[in-house]
Design a protein around this motif. Structure first.
Motif, PDB file in Angstrom:
ATOM      1  N   ASN A  19      22.400  11.093 -11.265  1.00  0.00           N
ATOM      2  CA  ASN A  19      21.198  10.921 -12.084  1.00  0.00           C
ATOM      3  C   ASN A  19      20.294  12.140 -12.045  1.00  0.00           C
ATOM      4  N   PHE A  20      20.150  12.740 -10.862  1.00  0.00           N
ATOM      5  CA  PHE A  20      19.324  13.949 -10.757  1.00  0.00           C
ATOM      6  C   PHE A  20      19.941  15.101 -11.544  1.00  0.00           C
TER       7      PHE A  20
ATOM      8  N   ILE B  44       9.935  10.247 -20.851  1.00  0.00           N
ATOM      9  CA  ILE B  44      10.198   9.540 -19.591  1.00  0.00           C
ATOM     10  C   ILE B  44      10.571   8.082 -19.861  1.00  0.00           C
ATOM     11  N   ILE B  45       9.854   7.426 -20.782  1.00  0.00           N
ATOM     12  CA  ILE B  45      10.171   6.040 -21.147  1.00  0.00           C
ATOM     13  C   ILE B  45      11.592   5.955 -21.685  1.00  0.00           C
ATOM     14  N   PHE B  46      11.927   6.873 -22.573  1.00  0.00           N
ATOM     15  CA  PHE B  46      13.266   6.924 -23.160  1.00  0.00           C
ATOM     16  C   PHE B  46      14.314   7.197 -22.083  1.00  0.00           C
TER      17      PHE B  46
ATOM     18  N   THR C 162      10.486  11.371 -11.829  1.00  0.00           N
ATOM     19  CA  THR C 162       9.928  10.116 -12.354  1.00  0.00           C
ATOM     20  C   THR C 162      11.019   9.174 -12.840  1.00  0.00           C
ATOM     21  N   VAL C 163      11.912   9.699 -13.662  1.00  0.00           N
ATOM     22  CA  VAL C 163      12.947   8.874 -14.290  1.00  0.00           C
ATOM     23  C   VAL C 163      13.960   8.352 -13.273  1.00  0.00           C
TER      24      VAL C 163
ATOM     25  N   ASN D  59       8.255  20.557 -16.615  1.00  0.00           N
ATOM     26  CA  ASN D  59       8.575  19.330 -17.350  1.00  0.00           C
ATOM     27  C   ASN D  59       9.853  18.674 -16.834  1.00  0.00           C
ATOM     28  N   THR D  60      10.868  19.507 -16.575  1.00  0.00           N
ATOM     29  CA  THR D  60      12.151  18.983 -16.092  1.00  0.00           C
ATOM     30  C   THR D  60      11.994  18.349 -14.712  1.00  0.00           C
ATOM     31  N   ALA D  61      11.209  19.009 -13.848  1.00  0.00           N
ATOM     32  CA  ALA D  61      10.982  18.475 -12.497  1.00  0.00           C
ATOM     33  C   ALA D  61      10.233  17.142 -12.560  1.00  0.00           C
TER      34      ALA D  61
END
Length: 290
Positions: free
Chosen positions: A218-219, A158-160, A76-77, A69-71
């Protein structure tokens, strides 16, 4: 004789308060985490267990799901957030009418609590009366239950996450854009370069250091995502842990289950993973900037 600050005792004396804070609040906890990862979960009579905690962690399905999930969240984000931020920054920098107002509007979320924003997003993404679903219904798309459907929980996160990353990215990118000497644009315009050519030949090369900084930070932030999950799903990691992240997993292991050794083993794995990702990312960006 050339002066060297590191050989001046007064300089070290002035740095001492900052070094003490770094040592107590950064270095010591890091060392302590490494030590605890090799011990049992008993804080008072802990025993050395070797790699037992690490073996348990890598075999735990929930940890594997958290890693996945984190990856997915990070890959994506971060790119989508950077692309959207770049487009917005370019529009604001083009001196459109009210650019100062838009700049202020986009910066406000950066000063707002993540928890408060998460509460707002719970209403926006609600399956029954959320604004996003209302807009989807207007264009003929059925309502999506982002918050109560396990298969949609990660999409909601992801949207958030993308929205949360915009404010900081836009401000930093605007600073980078405004630091570029306007002479380069005048010369490019005189030579008949198109807007696309100007962006890729002038703007983008000068922004590489800024983009490198933003991608790395960011990463790292994406792999440490926790507050967004907590606020969006009201203290849970989605329905059935469908949106669990590595930091959420570590938090639950440490504070909820009191499995301190296993929690620190997961933290060490995350730390090593972040170092590897950062090194690889820096090498790739260095090659691209040449």
């Amino acid at each position: 004789m050339k002066y060297k600050a590191e050989k001046d005792n007064k300089a070290w004396l002035l740095l001492l308060p900052a070094l003490l804070c770094i040592g107590v609040f950064n270095i010591y906890p890091l060392i302590r985490s490494f030590v605890m990862s090799f011990k049992s979960s008993d804080l008072f009579e802990s025993k050395f267990v070797g790699f037992e905690n690490f073996l348990y962690i890598v075999k735990d399905p929930l940890f594997i799901n958290a890693l996945k999930n984190t990856a997915i969240y990070a890959v994506t984000v971060v790119p989508l957030g950077m692309i959207i931020s770049m487009l917005i920054a370019l529009v604001i920098n083009s001196k459109i009418k009210g650019s100062k107002f838009y700049e202020t509007v986009f910066f406000i979320p950066y000063m707002t609590s993540v928890i408060a924003i998460g509460i707002v997003f719970r209403y926006l993404l609600n399956g029954d009366y959320g604004i996003i679903n209302y807009i989807l219904n207007l264009i003929g798309i059925k309502s999506i239950d982002f918050l109560n459907d396990p298969s949609k929980n990660l999409i909601a996160l992801i949207i958030f996450g993308i929205w949360s990353s915009l404010a900081f990215n836009i401000i930093i990118l605007l600073s980078g854009l405004r630091s570029i000497d306007k002479t380069y644009y005048k010369v490019a315009d005189m030579l008949g370069a198109s807007k696309t050519e100007i962006f890729f030949k002038v703007t983008l090369p000068f922004l590489i250091p800024v983009i490198t900084f933003l991608l790395i930070t960011n990463f790292i932030s994406a792999f440490k995502v926790y507050s967004q999950i907590f606020s969006l799903f009201n203290g849970k990691a989605g329905i059935g842990n469908s949106a669990v992240s590595l930091v959420f997993y570590i938090y639950n292991k440490f504070y909820v289950e009191s499995r301190y050794g296993q929690a620190m083993a997961a933290a060490v794995i995350l730390f090593i993973f972040l170092i590897v990702i950062t090194i690889i990312e820096r090498k790739i960006l260095k090659k691209l900037s040449k």
